[in-house]
Design a protein around this motif. Structure first.
Motif, PDB file in Angstrom:
ATOM      1  N   MET A   1       0.835  -1.205   0.000  1.00  0.00           N
ATOM      2  CA  MET A   1       0.000   0.000   0.000  1.00  0.00           C
ATOM      3  C   MET A   1       0.869   1.254   0.000  1.00  0.00           C
ATOM      4  SD  MET A   1      -3.133  -0.892   2.585  1.00  0.00           S
ATOM      5  CE  MET A   1      -4.540  -1.853   2.022  1.00  0.00           C
ATOM      6  N   GLY A   2       1.987   1.201   0.730  1.00  0.00           N
ATOM      7  CA  GLY A   2       2.878   2.351   0.789  1.00  0.00           C
ATOM      8  C   GLY A   2       3.651   2.561  -0.502  1.00  0.00           C
ATOM      9  N   ILE A   3       4.010   1.445  -1.174  1.00  0.00           N
ATOM     10  CA  ILE A   3       4.799   1.580  -2.410  1.00  0.00           C
ATOM     11  C   ILE A   3       3.936   2.050  -3.577  1.00  0.00           C
ATOM     12  CG2 ILE A   3       6.442   0.413  -3.920  1.00  0.00           C
ATOM     13  CD1 ILE A   3       6.817  -1.703  -2.010  1.00  0.00           C
ATOM     14  N   HIS A   4       2.623   1.846  -3.464  1.00  0.00           N
ATOM     15  CA  HIS A   4       1.729   2.088  -4.596  1.00  0.00           C
ATOM     16  C   HIS A   4       1.961   3.447  -5.278  1.00  0.00           C
ATOM     17  CE1 HIS A   4      -2.527   2.750  -6.276  1.00  0.00           C
ATOM     18  NE2 HIS A   4      -1.936   1.866  -7.045  1.00  0.00           N
ATOM     19  N   LEU A   5       1.965   4.525  -4.480  1.00  0.00           N
ATOM     20  CA  LEU A   5       2.140   5.858  -5.062  1.00  0.00           C
ATOM     21  C   LEU A   5       3.485   5.994  -5.761  1.00  0.00           C
ATOM     22  CD1 LEU A   5       0.659   8.584  -2.680  1.00  0.00           C
ATOM     23  CD2 LEU A   5       0.002   8.018  -5.025  1.00  0.00           C
ATOM     24  N   THR A   6       4.536   5.491  -5.097  1.00  0.00           N
ATOM     25  CA  THR A   6       5.869   5.565  -5.691  1.00  0.00           C
ATOM     26  C   THR A   6       5.913   4.792  -7.007  1.00  0.00           C
ATOM     27  OG1 THR A   6       6.705   5.594  -3.439  1.00  0.00           O
ATOM     28  CG2 THR A   6       8.312   5.269  -5.190  1.00  0.00           C
TER      29      THR A   6
ATOM     30  N   ILE B   1       3.479   4.335  -9.024  1.00  0.00           N
ATOM     31  CA  ILE B   1       2.797   5.137 -10.040  1.00  0.00           C
ATOM     32  C   ILE B   1       3.739   6.215 -10.564  1.00  0.00           C
ATOM     33  CG2 ILE B   1       0.920   6.805 -10.443  1.00  0.00           C
ATOM     34  CD1 ILE B   1      -0.777   5.242  -8.457  1.00  0.00           C
TER      35      ILE B   1
ATOM     36  N   LEU C   1      -3.169  -4.931  -6.669  1.00  0.00           N
ATOM     37  CA  LEU C   1      -2.832  -3.602  -6.159  1.00  0.00           C
ATOM     38  C   LEU C   1      -1.839  -2.884  -7.072  1.00  0.00           C
ATOM     39  CD1 LEU C   1      -3.494  -2.504  -3.030  1.00  0.00           C
ATOM     40  CD2 LEU C   1      -1.025  -2.409  -3.037  1.00  0.00           C
TER      41      LEU C   1
END
Lengths: 289, 261
Positions: free
Chosen positions: B114-119, B121, B206
């Motif tokens: 969940m934390g890596i998701h933005l990175t 993107i 995810l």
């Protein structure tokens, strides 16, 4: 190449593993923590997301449900695994039998979930057997075991899937135990239970704790099986978190992250407690007590 | 008496693990197997033909294999040196390093992803198979490191030392001496990594964002269909794929050893 001395060499070998932990695990976790504390209205850090999470009844129900399912699965899988290994370790240590234990490990967890459904659903094998014997006349008389609100289907799946894991973790320990200790207990008049308690258990205990923690952490944070076999309410916490994560306008993303972090924190606290328990126990064993 | 009890435990154990698999196989072939009938009366390959003729499934098989093979190679690349260092070297702070490397087994991969998701993107890795490969490393690498570490411990340092004394280089020593000795551990790491990668739904969904369609991504929509035969065939395929993969890996190992000689 002066830098390439023996200390650096050790470090070089460790580098790939450490980079993995730093770049993927530590970075990802840190981002999750930051986002869970991020102020939804602007800059800065806040506890607002957490207090909003604690107001949700669905969160508390899911947390209790997840904890119960994980705890029950872990204890039953460990107990059966210990008994099976104790009775069969001599046979299972042979190569061909080891393959038998590996076989269930080759199934993805959600396939194991489907197998449990085939066995325990009202349309399943046990229901058919019950009707053959004449206990029930109709499908609807069979109790709802899978996709139920108690999570029995999920628990059965994890027990089926984790027993081989427990056996594989414990087999090497049984192979290490010095059988002469057992002779000592027997000579001194100890029975089977005494032998297990005084000789085998102290050897097994650290690995049992470690295996139990791994299984508990795995089930507590699992998504695949509860997503397949869970009831609509209560959901296991990771399923609820995933739903929040992808809902509409991302406004519930911090709730998703906060729930997963609370799961993480609970696992870490449990791991720390058991770690200290083990340390104390080892110390006692070293003093020869 | 003692032997009898052991036999009973073995029989129960075999039944617990084989009955569901036999049931699954029957289910994938049975036509109109209704409730209350102990055995099906009619068989057909329709379930299998639906599964194997679905172009989405055929495409997903190759995506799944591509991702799994990349995950396995990265796992070995990380776990072999790290496992060796943990087994053979002692140094200050080793306990801390061991704890750090062991921790990811207990930390939920979903919390990390969940934390890596933005990175992901931002880096353009989300919705890409490479991003999925990276996120599959999280639940696999800690196990591979553990397996390889105990592998190196089992083999010991003596063989390496002997090879170095005889003039072997790091590479030739690994390839000619350690690789064959480490085979049981390498096999365990490869197969476990394969099954874990094959089983990932939530991490793939995810980071892959529905664009990277592995077999696990298709399983859930299939599961909600009502056709028992098709679901059973698809499920059985998940069990057969690892077996097929084992045959492939064993072939590669034989060929590698043959060329090495």
């Amino acid at each position: 190449m002066r830098w390439y001395n023996s200390t650096n060499k050790k470090f070089l070998y460790l580098l790939p593993g450490l980079l993995f932990v730093l770049i993927l695990v530590a970075y990802g976790l840190l981002q999750t923590i930051i986002e869970s504390f991020a102020d939804p209205k602007g800059q800065g850090l806040t506890f607002a997301n957490y207090s909003r999470l604690f107001e949700q009844k669905s969160f508390w129900d899911s947390l209790v449900f997840s904890f119960r399912v994980s705890f029950i699965s872990t204890v039953i899988a460990l107990t059966i695994g210990i008994v099976v290994t104790k009775f069969l370790h001599e046979i299972l240590l042979k190569k061909s039998w080891k393959l038998l234990i590996w076989l269930p490990m080759l199934f993805p967890h959600f396939i194991a979930g489907y197998l449990i459904l085939l066995l325990f659903a009202p349309s399943g094998l046990f229901s058919t057997l019950a009707s053959q014997i004449g206990i029930i006349d109709e499908m609807s008389q069979f109790p709802i075991i899978v996709m139920d609100r108690q999570g029995v289907g999920i628990i059965l799946t994890y027990i089926w899937k984790e027993i081989p894991f427990v056996v594989l973790m414990l087999l090497p320990v049984f192979a290490q135990i010095d059988n002469r200790y057992k002779d000592v207990v027997r000579t001194l008049g100890g029975g089977k239970w005494e032998t297990f308690r005084t000789v085998e258990w102290p050897w097994l205990f650290p690995v049992v704790v470690e295996t139990g923690l791994i299984i508990f952490a795995f089930v507590f944070a699992a998504f695949e099986v509860p997503y397949l076999l869970g009831a609509t309410y209560p959901k296991m916490l990771p399923v609820l978190a995933y739903q929040w994560f992808f809902e509409g306008n991302w406004s519930n993303r911090p709730l998703a992250m906060a729930s997963m972090l609370l799961i993480t924190a609970m696992i870490m606290i449990l791991a720390t407690i058991f770690f200290y328990l083990l340390q104390k126990k080892r110390y006692r064993m070293m003093r020869g007590n | 008496m003692k032997k009898q009890r052991k036999m009973i435990v073995i029989v129960i154990l075999i039944a617990v693990f084989s009955v569901p698999i036999i049931l699954l196989s029957l289910k994938s072939l049975a036509v109109g197997w209704s409730w209350g009938e102990l055995l099906p009366s009619d068989f057909s390959l329709r379930g299998w033909s639906v599964v194997l003729n679905d172009p989405k499934i055929v495409a997903a098989i190759s995506v799944t294999y591509k991702i799994a093979i990349a995950v396995i190679l990265l796992n070995l690349l990380i776990a072999i040196p790290t496992g060796r260092a943990l087994a053979f070297y002692s140094f200050k702070g080793k306990g801390v390093i061991e704890t750090i490397l062991f921790m990811p087994i207990l930390i939920p991969a979903l919390a990390i992803a969940m934390g890596i998701h933005l990175t992901m993107i931002k880096l353009g890795l989300a919705d890409q198979w490479l991003g999925v490969v990276l996120v599959h490393l999280i639940p696999t690498v800690p196990y591979s490191i553990r397996i390889l570490r105990s592998g190196f411990e089992r083999v010991g340092m003596k063989w390496e030392e002997q090879s170095f004394t005889l003039g072997g280089t790091t590479l030739s020593t690994f390839w000619l001496v350690m690789f064959p000795l480490l085979l049981p551990s390498l096999r365990a790491a490869i197969y476990l990594t394969y099954v874990i990668s094959l089983s990932q739904y939530v991490l793939t969904a995810l980071i892959g964002g529905g664009n990277v369609v592995t077999l696990a991504m298709l399983y859930y929509p299939y599961f909600s269909s009502v056709d028992d035969m098709v679901i059973a065939s698809f499920s059985l395929m998940f069990a057969l794929l690892p077996l097929l993969f084992i045959v492939m890996v064993e072939l590669v190992i034989r060929v590698t050893i043959f060329i090495g000689k």
